[in-house]
Design an enzyme around this catalytic site. Structure first.
Site, PDB file in Angstrom:
ATOM      1  N   SER A   6     -12.877 -25.301 -25.683  1.00  0.00           N
ATOM      2  CA  SER A   6     -11.816 -24.513 -25.039  1.00  0.00           C
ATOM      3  C   SER A   6     -11.108 -23.580 -26.008  1.00  0.00           C
ATOM      4  CB  SER A   6     -10.784 -25.449 -24.408  1.00  0.00           C
ATOM      5  OG  SER A   6      -9.695 -24.675 -23.930  1.00  0.00           O
ATOM      6  N   LYS A   7     -10.922 -22.343 -25.572  1.00  0.00           N
ATOM      7  CA  LYS A   7     -10.211 -21.355 -26.387  1.00  0.00           C
ATOM      8  C   LYS A   7      -8.709 -21.337 -26.060  1.00  0.00           C
ATOM      9  CE  LYS A   7     -14.170 -18.120 -26.465  1.00  0.00           C
ATOM     10  NZ  LYS A   7     -14.623 -18.123 -27.849  1.00  0.00           N
ATOM     11  N   MET A  10     -17.426 -14.017 -14.255  1.00  0.00           N
ATOM     12  CA  MET A  10     -16.333 -14.904 -14.688  1.00  0.00           C
ATOM     13  C   MET A  10     -16.711 -15.695 -15.935  1.00  0.00           C
ATOM     14  SD  MET A  10     -14.528 -16.519 -11.363  1.00  0.00           S
ATOM     15  CE  MET A  10     -13.806 -15.538 -10.060  1.00  0.00           C
ATOM     16  N   LYS A  56     -10.168 -29.842 -11.562  1.00  0.00           N
ATOM     17  CA  LYS A  56      -9.226 -28.970 -10.832  1.00  0.00           C
ATOM     18  C   LYS A  56      -8.911 -29.473  -9.415  1.00  0.00           C
ATOM     19  CE  LYS A  56     -10.292 -24.765 -13.380  1.00  0.00           C
ATOM     20  NZ  LYS A  56     -10.669 -23.344 -13.330  1.00  0.00           N
TER      21      LYS A  56
HETATM   22  P1  NDP Z   1     -18.171 -24.513  -8.639  1.00  0.00           P
HETATM   23  O1  NDP Z   1     -19.073 -25.574  -9.121  1.00  0.00           O
HETATM   24  O2  NDP Z   1     -17.001 -24.857  -7.784  1.00  0.00           O
HETATM   25  O3  NDP Z   1     -19.044 -23.443  -7.784  1.00  0.00           O
HETATM   26  C1  NDP Z   1     -20.274 -22.987  -8.248  1.00  0.00           C
HETATM   27  C2  NDP Z   1     -20.759 -21.790  -7.419  1.00  0.00           C
HETATM   28  O4  NDP Z   1     -21.901 -21.250  -8.063  1.00  0.00           O
HETATM   29  C3  NDP Z   1     -21.185 -22.155  -6.008  1.00  0.00           C
HETATM   30  O5  NDP Z   1     -20.912 -21.070  -5.152  1.00  0.00           O
HETATM   31  C4  NDP Z   1     -22.697 -22.381  -6.168  1.00  0.00           C
HETATM   32  O6  NDP Z   1     -23.413 -22.149  -4.977  1.00  0.00           O
HETATM   33  C5  NDP Z   1     -23.008 -21.289  -7.163  1.00  0.00           C
HETATM   34  N1  NDP Z   1     -24.215 -21.515  -7.966  1.00  0.00           N
HETATM   35  C6  NDP Z   1     -24.428 -22.498  -8.872  1.00  0.00           C
HETATM   36  N2  NDP Z   1     -25.620 -22.350  -9.472  1.00  0.00           N
HETATM   37  C7  NDP Z   1     -26.186 -21.248  -8.931  1.00  0.00           C
HETATM   38  C8  NDP Z   1     -27.427 -20.585  -9.120  1.00  0.00           C
HETATM   39  N3  NDP Z   1     -28.325 -21.021 -10.022  1.00  0.00           N
HETATM   40  N4  NDP Z   1     -27.685 -19.457  -8.411  1.00  0.00           N
HETATM   41  C9  NDP Z   1     -26.772 -19.004  -7.522  1.00  0.00           C
HETATM   42  N5  NDP Z   1     -25.583 -19.597  -7.267  1.00  0.00           N
HETATM   43  C10 NDP Z   1     -25.302 -20.711  -7.958  1.00  0.00           C
HETATM   44  O7  NDP Z   1     -17.738 -23.717  -9.958  1.00  0.00           O
HETATM   45  P2  NDP Z   1     -16.418 -22.825 -10.151  1.00  0.00           P
HETATM   46  O8  NDP Z   1     -16.225 -22.025  -8.914  1.00  0.00           O
HETATM   47  O9  NDP Z   1     -15.318 -23.677 -10.639  1.00  0.00           O
HETATM   48  O10 NDP Z   1     -16.834 -21.882 -11.385  1.00  0.00           O
HETATM   49  C11 NDP Z   1     -17.747 -20.799 -11.218  1.00  0.00           C
HETATM   50  C12 NDP Z   1     -17.853 -20.035 -12.533  1.00  0.00           C
HETATM   51  O11 NDP Z   1     -16.641 -19.377 -12.851  1.00  0.00           O
HETATM   52  C13 NDP Z   1     -18.182 -20.914 -13.738  1.00  0.00           C
HETATM   53  O12 NDP Z   1     -19.169 -20.257 -14.494  1.00  0.00           O
HETATM   54  C14 NDP Z   1     -16.884 -20.992 -14.502  1.00  0.00           C
HETATM   55  O13 NDP Z   1     -17.109 -21.152 -15.890  1.00  0.00           O
HETATM   56  C15 NDP Z   1     -16.282 -19.633 -14.194  1.00  0.00           C
HETATM   57  N6  NDP Z   1     -14.803 -19.617 -14.329  1.00  0.00           N
HETATM   58  C16 NDP Z   1     -14.241 -18.779 -15.258  1.00  0.00           C
HETATM   59  C17 NDP Z   1     -12.871 -18.722 -15.408  1.00  0.00           C
HETATM   60  C18 NDP Z   1     -12.274 -17.800 -16.425  1.00  0.00           C
HETATM   61  O14 NDP Z   1     -11.078 -17.911 -16.719  1.00  0.00           O
HETATM   62  N7  NDP Z   1     -13.019 -16.849 -16.941  1.00  0.00           N
HETATM   63  C19 NDP Z   1     -11.959 -19.555 -14.591  1.00  0.00           C
HETATM   64  C20 NDP Z   1     -12.657 -20.362 -13.613  1.00  0.00           C
HETATM   65  C21 NDP Z   1     -14.032 -20.398 -13.509  1.00  0.00           C
HETATM   66  P3  NDP Z   1     -23.688 -23.328  -3.908  1.00  0.00           P
HETATM   67  O15 NDP Z   1     -22.484 -23.390  -3.023  1.00  0.00           O
HETATM   68  O16 NDP Z   1     -24.916 -22.883  -3.191  1.00  0.00           O
HETATM   69  O17 NDP Z   1     -23.905 -24.591  -4.707  1.00  0.00           O
END
Ligand code: NDP
Length: 271
Positions: free
Chosen positions: A15-16, A215, A66
């Site tokens: 974590s940063k 993201m 979360k």
């Molecule tokens: P979740 O696990 O809640 O959701 C994951 C999502 O990604 C779902 O919609 C899932 O689809 C989809 N998914 C997963 N793998 C694949 C794939 N191989 N191909 C296509 N779709 C895929 O994760 P979060 O919503 O919490 O986080 C999502 C991203 O956002 C993460 O990478 C996280 O690191 C990033 N993030 C960054 C933040 C920042 O401050 N920069 C803050 C919060 C999050 P399905 O419904 O079909 O499973």
């Protein structure tokens, strides 16, 4: 003694957030300490109660806690309620208040840092998990023309639209293969980049003049950013969102919103 805060997650070593909050504290003259806190996968609640006992004033919450944080909070702000997830906890007066600053952080990064206003724009939101859900209300607050939510599992995108029924006229759910038309901003809120995957939407989505934001962030551009850039889009990773969500959390805790520009530049340089 300084006021104490931390970020709770598992894993957490990467974590940063401690660097960001230390920079904010120095810049605003606030006397606080901010650490990483590793909670056992089955021990989030115990960890939070222990922090409260030790006199901590608040905490950030990251993967995978979360949703649990939203259940544990005794009171939720409207953003956390809409997101169904909490990334910021405030410990005060015997209460555990939960808020969500991820979505506001995303919007601040797009509008302020990238200089792309969202009013009247067409947005493609890839993903329908926690991050997409948290982004929806802050994005809608910017008054875009339409937000199309595309997800691998269509039913999850449809559920997300159904949960925001008050905005149904501006929302649509679809699968990746059925995305059509042109967009001003494409946001990758999937975790596909973690697996070096790109959501399979038509390359024509990423034309010149489009902002494509992932993201995810890392030392190198993500596969999504490379793909979008190769089809003409301007690209951005999630580091700006990370710094902006931290600034929003700092505001909730300390009543002052730190300047983010210098901190973001320093983080980029540090790699
Ligand atoms: P979740 O696990 O809640 O959701 C994951 C999502 O990604 C779902 O919609 C899932 O689809 C989809 N998914 C997963 N793998 C694949 C794939 N191989 N191909 C296509 N779709 C895929 O994760 P979060 O919503 O919490 O986080 C999502 C991203 O956002 C993460 O990478 C996280 O690191 C990033 N993030 C960054 C933040 C920042 O401050 N920069 C803050 C919060 C999050 P399905 O419904 O079909 O499973």
């Amino acid at each position: 003694m300084s006021d104490r805060y931390c970020v709770i997650g598992n894993p957490i070593a990467h974590s940063k957030s401690p660097l960001i909050h230390a920079a904010f504290a120095a810049a605003t003259g606030q006397d606080l300490q901010y650490e990483r806190c590793l909670a056992p996968l089955e021990g989030f609640e115990t960890t939070v109660r222990d922090l409260i006992k030790q006199g901590y004033r608040g905490a950030n919450v990251t993967v995978p806690f979360k949703l649990e944080a939203a259940r544990l909070a005794t009171r939720l702000g409207p953003r956390a309620q809409a997101a169904g997830a909490v990334n910021t906890l405030i410990f005060a007066d015997g209460e555990i208040v939960g808020d969500n600053t991820d979505g506001p952080g995303l919007v601040a990064d797009i509008v302020r840092n990238a200089g792309v206003p969202l009013g009247g724009k067409r947005i493609l939101l890839l993903g329908a998990g926690g991050a997409a859900r948290g982004a929806l209300l802050p994005l809608l607050s910017e008054d875009p023309r339409q937000i199309v939510i595309a997800n691998r599992t269509l039913a999850t995108a449809e559920q997300l639209v159904a949960d925001f029924a008050a905005h149904a006229d501006r929302l649509a759910a679809t699968g990746f293969g059925d995305v059509d038309g042109s967009f001003d901003v494409v946001i990758n809120a999937t975790s596909a980049s973690l697996a070096a995957d790109v959501p399979p939407v038509a390359p024509s989505v990423f034309g010149p003049g489009v902002l494509a934001l992932d993201m995810m962030y890392g030392n190198e551009p993500t596969v999504f950013m490379d793909f979008a850039a190769s089809h003409g889009a301007g690209v951005r990773d999630g580091l700006g969102m990370l710094v902006e969500q931290a600034a929003e959390a700092f505001l909730l805790w300390r009543g002052v919103r730190p300047e983010t520009g210098a901190v973001l530049a320093a983080m980029r340089q540090a790699g």
